[in-house]
Design an enzyme around this catalytic site. Structure first.
Site, PDB file in Angstrom:
ATOM      1  CB  CYS A 338      -1.057   0.150   1.031  1.00  0.00           C
ATOM      2  SG  CYS A 338      -0.655  -0.964   2.596  1.00  0.00           S
ATOM      3  NE  ARG A 367       2.369  -9.365   5.038  1.00  0.00           N
ATOM      4  CZ  ARG A 367       1.032  -9.176   4.463  1.00  0.00           C
ATOM      5  NH1 ARG A 367       0.193 -10.170   5.417  1.00  0.00           N
ATOM      6  NH2 ARG A 367       0.530  -8.359   3.977  1.00  0.00           N
ATOM      7  CD  GLN A 385      -0.677  -8.691   0.234  1.00  0.00           C
ATOM      8  OE1 GLN A 385      -0.284  -7.615   0.111  1.00  0.00           O
ATOM      9  NE2 GLN A 385      -1.448  -8.936   1.406  1.00  0.00           N
ATOM     10  CG  ASP A 387      -2.268  -5.262  -2.184  1.00  0.00           C
ATOM     11  OD1 ASP A 387      -3.367  -5.212  -1.699  1.00  0.00           O
ATOM     12  OD2 ASP A 387      -1.192  -5.058  -1.507  1.00  0.00           O
ATOM     13  CG  HIS A 389      -4.073  -0.158  -2.465  1.00  0.00           C
ATOM     14  ND1 HIS A 389      -2.962  -1.009  -2.870  1.00  0.00           N
ATOM     15  CD2 HIS A 389      -4.167  -0.555  -0.910  1.00  0.00           C
ATOM     16  CE1 HIS A 389      -2.664  -1.618  -1.952  1.00  0.00           C
ATOM     17  NE2 HIS A 389      -3.284  -1.375  -0.716  1.00  0.00           N
ATOM     18  CE  LYS A 469      -9.713  -8.397   8.984  1.00  0.00           C
ATOM     19  NZ  LYS A 469      -8.480  -9.328   8.619  1.00  0.00           N
ATOM     20  CG  HIS A 515      -5.909  -0.961   2.234  1.00  0.00           C
ATOM     21  ND1 HIS A 515      -4.550  -0.873   2.301  1.00  0.00           N
ATOM     22  CD2 HIS A 515      -6.221   0.145   2.642  1.00  0.00           C
ATOM     23  CE1 HIS A 515      -4.401   0.191   2.547  1.00  0.00           C
ATOM     24  NE2 HIS A 515      -5.244   0.885   3.166  1.00  0.00           N
TER      25      HIS A 515
END
Length: 641
Positions: A338, A367, A385, A387, A389, A469, A515
């Site tokens: 992000c 991670r 991911q 991902d 946004h 979320k 997100h």
């Protein structure tokens, strides 16, 4: 004598002497059959043992042993019976740690110089059956914390002592059955005769309290049910799950490997797995392009200050890898994408006319996961991911959430997942941002779910530090749930990074940031796909769609020619022209889960055709290579599952 009034929900009130046990109350309020299945009651949101004396007026709800809550109580009690069996069999050489109920079963952690093995299960199970038949009552006792500490000191139970000393309560509860006393909140079954159907399943190493610097314990896993049929069905599902284990199939099908020399939790994609991944990525990119997204690529590291600004160092630091010094500046591997997308946004000025801005990235992040938590593709240290946004105005927020949900469910259905559970996760204990923003973002997600007609469950306190979320947990062929999709509304990061746009009024305003990840991570999603399909992917996803094979060497050259033609026309095809028996070649193709086998004998060679055999054994009529291409195109076009 003082009396109390007790009733079932929507039932008639009845009077009982003060201090009457729950079990005695049930004799008047519940029919015999239901009473025999009642393992506890719910009262004012709390679960109570049947032996609990009622001290005030109450409305109670019987908890059946067949219910989710009842099974949890049964399994927790079975864990205690297992601990008693272990103590009776092995005595003081064993220290007990903790033994909770978990999804589908229970476990207990033991400290023993010689770790337990599955070879000892038969002995332990026999002792458990003996204890169950003894009808040992589970007796609850409350005592001052200091008295409990002295008790466990006398018995040398060091793990119970550590837990006790950290408790803030002045009074704690203990449960006794037979000669075993455990620190426990309860509730439990009335006595051990309820524990009739159980099975010990496996052993594993487990660090005390999950700390790799602490003592390694032996964890014995088991399960328990209210009747034998349920246990048999569960064991059958376990066996099927073992057959579908993505780690086993990943090796068998040549999809991925994990090497100690490289490092645990780091995936090496082999050619077939890399092709599967590319197919998923290409589909993902195409769908996002059709839905108004633009693709980004961002670096794998950034200055440490970036993660301070975003808040990840404060709230997520324990999951990040150590910083590295480059040119006297500290950098860190990214755990999230992000802040990079925000960097792209802040590179230019923006007007309200541009919104919504939808950016997506297949971004690899890193991670820290404890070694004991790593599990094939499901839990890794480096993953990609899917991902995205979205930056939007307040008046666009609801519609953007609608669009994300629609795209999400469409993509999941395409991959064969149409069963799922939806959760709305609210503000956690540690968070950033104003109460107003949290309320607005939570309400936006809630309204979107309700207007879409999606049933959901509240998951209190499980939001991320910057916003609430929606989580979608998909269900595979065995009914198991997997966390994949997430949608998060964020007012915090736009504020921290001073993001702005020029509004219709000419003033500067702050955008709202959404997100979202639809598959979660490619690694985990592919692991779920492997187990969902047991490695037998639908044709559009199969890394190898067909394999052509000859019956004798006389057809070898024709096989080579057809293989080259089909490959040139886009079919993912391999060939097997070895001097082996046809049945052997077919068997190998079936083990590799190849959807179609193209068999060539002398007749096919003369007629310019192939005989098509499906992996389930069904034979199709002979057809030309071009007709087979049409078949593949039609089936892949349907995204056939």
């Amino acid at each position: 004598m003082a009396e109390i009034s007790v009733s079932l929900q929507d039932g008639e009130n009845k009077s009982f002497p003060l201090g009457t046990a729950v079990a005695d109350v049930l004799k008047d309020l519940v029919s015999g059959k239901q009473r025999k299945q009642t393992v506890a009651v719910k009262c004012d949101g709390r679960l109570l043992d049947l032996s609990t004396p009622l001290a005030m007026d109450a409305v109670i709800e019987p908890v059946s042993v067949h219910s989710e809550a009842g099974l949890e109580i049964l399994r927790h009690s079975t864990a205690h019976i297992m601990a008693l069996a272990v103590k009776e069999l092995f005595g003081d050489q064993v220290k007990v740690a903790i033994g909770p109920a978990i999804e589908d079963g229970f476990y207990y952690d033991f400290d023993r110089e010689k770790p337990f093995s599955s070879e000892e299960f038969e002995q332990i199970e026999a002792k458990m059956a003996e204890l169950a038949n003894a009808r040992l009552p589970f007796v609850r006792q409350e005592m001052p914390k200091e008295e409990a500490i002295r008790f466990f000191e006398q018995h040398g139970e060091i793990y119970k002592l550590e837990l006790l000393r950290e408790m803030e309560a002045e009074t704690v509860s203990l449960y006794t059955h037979g000669g075993f006393v455990d620190l426990c909140r309860g509730p439990h079954v009335p006595d051990s005769s309820w524990i009739k159907v159980f099975k010990l399943l496996r052993v594993a190493g487990s660090y005390w309290r999950g700390d790799e610097k602490r003592q390694m314990l032996t964890r014995i896993y088991g399960t328990a049910f209210a009747d034998k049929k349920e246990l048999q069905q569960y064991l059958a599902r376990l066996e099927e799950a073992r057959k579908r284990d993505h780690r086993k199939l990943g090796k068998q099908l040549g999809l991925f490997t994990i090497q100690d020399q490289i490092g645990p939790g780091l995936i090496l994609w082999q050619p077939r797995g890399a092709l599967l991944r590319r197919l998923i990525e290409d589909y993902w990119k195409d769908e996002h392009y059709r839905n108004g997204y633009q693709l980004l690529y961002t670096p794998h590291i950034a200055r440490q200050d970036l993660w301070k600004t975003s808040g990840h160092l404060d709230f997520y630091g324990e999951n990040m890898y150590s910083a590295m010094e480059i040119d006297e500046v500290m950098y860190q591997l990214k755990p999230m994408n992000c802040p990079f997308h925000i960097g792209v946004y802040n590179a230019d000025k923006h007007s309200y006319r541009e919104f919504p801005i939808r950016w997506c990235e297949l971004g690899t992040v890193y991670r820290y996961e404890r070694t004991g938590a790593l599990h094939g593709l499901m839990r890794v240290r480096g993953f990609t991911q899917d991902d995205a946004h979205i930056f939007c105005r307040p008046d666009q927020l609801e519609e953007e959430i609608f669009n994300i949900i629609d795209l999400n469910l469409h993509i999941l259905k395409t991959f064969g997942f149409d069963q799922y559970d939806v959760y709305l996760s609210t503000r956690p204990e540690k968070y950033v941002g104003s109460d107003e923003h949290w309320q607005l973002s939570t309400q936006a997600l809630k309204q979107a779910l309700e207007k879409k007609g999606l049933a959901y469950q509240l998951d209190p306190g499980e939001g991320v530090f910057y916003g609430p979320k929606i989580d979608i947990k998909i269900k595979d062929q065995l009914g198991r749930s997997w966390q994949c999709s997430t949608i998060q509304v964020d007012f915090n990061l736009p504020e921290r990074f001073q993001m702005n746009y020029t509004g219709v009024d000419g003033a500067e305003h702050q955008p709202i940031m959404i997100h979202r990840a639809l598959m979660g991570s490619l690694e985990r999603f592919i692991g779920v796909l492997i187990e969902h399909y047991a490695g037998a992917f639908p044709l559009w996803l199969a890394p190898e769609q067909a394999r052509i094979m000859n019956i004798t060497d006389d057809q070898g050259e024709y096989c080579e020619q057809v293989h080259a033609r089909l490959r040139a026309m886009g079919v993912r095809i391999d060939k097997d022209v070895r001097n082996e028996k046809l049945n052997y070649k077919i068997r190998e193709a079936q083990l590799m889960k190849v959807p179609y086998m193209l068999i060539v004998g002398e007749r096919e060679k003369q007629e310019g055709t192939v005989t098509v055999r499906k992996r389930d054994g069904e034979n199709l009529p002979a057809m030309t290579p071009e007709a087979f291409v049409d078949l593949v195109i039609e089936e892949c076009g349907r995204r056939h599952v």
